[in-house]
Design a protein around this motif. Structure first.
Motif, short mmCIF file in Angstrom:
data_model
loop_
_atom_site.label_atom_id
_atom_site.label_comp_id
_atom_site.label_asym_id
_atom_site.label_seq_id
_atom_site.Cartn_x
_atom_site.Cartn_y
_atom_site.Cartn_z
N UNK A 17 61.65 33.55 60.38
CA UNK A 17 61.73 33.27 58.95
C UNK A 17 60.39 33.46 58.24
N UNK A 18 59.30 33.29 58.97
CA UNK A 18 57.98 33.36 58.33
C UNK A 18 57.43 34.78 58.26
N UNK A 19 58.06 35.73 58.93
CA UNK A 19 57.55 37.10 58.96
C UNK A 19 57.91 37.84 57.67
N UNK A 20 56.92 38.33 56.90
CA UNK A 20 57.22 39.13 55.71
C UNK A 20 58.02 40.38 56.10
N UNK A 21 59.04 40.70 55.29
CA UNK A 21 59.96 41.75 55.69
C UNK A 21 59.29 43.12 55.82
N UNK A 22 58.39 43.44 54.91
CA UNK A 22 57.76 44.75 54.95
C UNK A 22 56.95 44.92 56.23
N UNK A 23 56.30 43.83 56.69
CA UNK A 23 55.54 43.87 57.95
C UNK A 23 56.50 43.96 59.13
N UNK A 24 57.59 43.19 59.07
CA UNK A 24 58.58 43.22 60.13
C UNK A 24 59.18 44.61 60.29
N UNK A 25 59.45 45.26 59.17
CA UNK A 25 60.06 46.59 59.22
C UNK A 25 59.14 47.60 59.90
N UNK A 26 57.86 47.52 59.59
CA UNK A 26 56.89 48.44 60.21
C UNK A 26 56.72 48.11 61.68
N UNK A 27 56.65 46.80 62.00
CA UNK A 27 56.43 46.39 63.39
C UNK A 27 57.60 46.78 64.28
N UNK A 28 58.81 46.85 63.71
CA UNK A 28 60.01 47.15 64.50
C UNK A 28 60.33 48.64 64.56
N UNK A 29 59.45 49.49 64.06
CA UNK A 29 59.73 50.93 64.08
C UNK A 29 60.01 51.44 65.50
N UNK A 30 59.25 51.06 66.53
CA UNK A 30 59.60 51.53 67.88
C UNK A 30 60.99 51.09 68.32
N UNK A 31 61.34 49.83 68.06
CA UNK A 31 62.67 49.36 68.42
C UNK A 31 63.74 50.06 67.61
N UNK A 32 63.48 50.30 66.34
CA UNK A 32 64.43 51.00 65.49
C UNK A 32 64.69 52.41 66.00
N UNK A 33 63.63 53.10 66.38
CA UNK A 33 63.79 54.45 66.92
C UNK A 33 64.57 54.43 68.23
N UNK A 40 66.90 52.22 69.10
CA UNK A 40 68.30 51.87 68.86
C UNK A 40 69.05 52.92 68.05
N UNK A 41 68.37 53.47 67.04
CA UNK A 41 69.05 54.36 66.09
C UNK A 41 68.66 55.82 66.29
N UNK A 42 67.48 56.06 66.85
CA UNK A 42 67.02 57.43 67.04
C UNK A 42 66.10 57.92 65.95
N UNK A 43 65.91 57.12 64.90
CA UNK A 43 65.02 57.49 63.80
C UNK A 43 64.56 56.21 63.12
N UNK A 44 63.47 56.31 62.37
CA UNK A 44 62.97 55.17 61.62
C UNK A 44 63.23 55.32 60.14
N UNK A 45 63.96 56.37 59.74
CA UNK A 45 64.24 56.64 58.34
C UNK A 45 65.74 56.56 58.08
N UNK A 46 66.11 56.25 56.84
CA UNK A 46 67.51 56.21 56.48
C UNK A 46 68.08 54.80 56.51
N UNK A 47 69.26 54.63 55.93
CA UNK A 47 69.85 53.30 55.82
C UNK A 47 70.26 52.74 57.18
N UNK A 48 70.66 53.62 58.11
CA UNK A 48 71.02 53.12 59.44
C UNK A 48 69.83 52.47 60.12
N UNK A 49 68.67 53.10 59.99
CA UNK A 49 67.45 52.54 60.58
C UNK A 49 67.06 51.24 59.89
N UNK A 50 67.25 51.16 58.59
CA UNK A 50 66.89 49.96 57.85
C UNK A 50 67.72 48.75 58.27
N UNK A 51 68.92 48.99 58.79
CA UNK A 51 69.79 47.89 59.21
C UNK A 51 69.17 47.07 60.35
#
Length: 238
Positions: free
Chosen positions: A85-101, A103-114
């Protein structure tokens, strides 16, 4: 898929005389951006409500008033929720880029943002679930125990059922929060209305695009709140 930055030569390609609904950015891009925003909001919202409910019930069950008291497990779960809850979303989104890639295969697009949207919202909703469940009258739980109800029956038939109106209201707040986060996701390639507002409203200084995107988001928030209030009243049998 929309890119975040565009060459200045392309920015000059939009005639300044064509504004508001005559603007090509509104005519050609607003519809698709709106679909992206709704998709990332409701896909991540559905996953958040399911997993957040389970995490919230785990907090209740292992807490002081729970059926399976476990102070150590409760402390671990509570710390996870607090950190999330305390993690700012913009920082969390950047920090999770490796995990996003991963799971989704890319760090761009609405699927990655999910991915970051869901991970960031689950702790938020879980804490709301815990608060709602703990507010249920304990007398109803004791009555169910006296009638021989099982742990599952107490959890779903008493606790969740009695707290359902508040749970729906909490889900409504969470989904509206996700909508705001989805607009922020446009700043780092998440697509959607936020991306449109940044590319055209901010970078190209098209005030009409900015105003229309704000109006669209406000309209969506109003609809979500209206539906949430209706569902909450529908299941409220008190």
């Amino acid at each position: 898929m929309n890119s975040i930055l565009l060459p200045l030569s392309q920015a000059a390609a939009v005639p300044s005389s064509r504004t508001w609904f005559d603007n090509p950015a509104i005519q050609n891009k607003l519809g698709y951006a709106l679909v992206e925003t709704l998709a990332m909001t409701f896909v991540s919202g559905a996953i958040t409500v399911i997993l957040g409910l389970l995490l919230g019930l785990a907090l209740v069950s292992t807490g002081k008033r729970g059926q399976f008291r476990n102070p150590t497990l409760y402390w671990v779960l509570s710390q996870i929720v607090n950190i999330g809850r305390s993690m700012p979303f913009i920082i969390l989104m950047v920090a999770l880029i490796p995990l996003t890639r991963l799971l989704v295969g890319t760090s761009l697009g609405w699927q990655a943002a999910c991915v970051p949207l869901t991970i960031g919202a689950i702790p938020f909703y879980a804490r709301l679930v815990e608060t709602a469940i703990n507010d249920v009258d304990r007398g109803k739980v004791e009555a169910a125990l006296m009638m021989g109800a099982s742990g599952r029956q107490i959890t779903w038939g008493v606790l969740v059922r009695e707290a359902l109106p508040i749970l729906i209201q909490s889900a409504t707040v969470t989904i509206i929060t996700l909508l705001g986060y989805s607009a922020m996701a446009g700043a780092v390639g998440g697509g959607g209305v936020g991306d449109l507002a940044i590319q055209y409203g901010y970078q190209r200084n098209q005030v009409d695009v900015m105003v229309i995107t704000v109006v669209v988001i406000v309209g969506i928030v109003g609809i979500i709140q209206l539906v949430g209030d209706m569902l909450s009243r529908l299941v409220n049998h008190r």
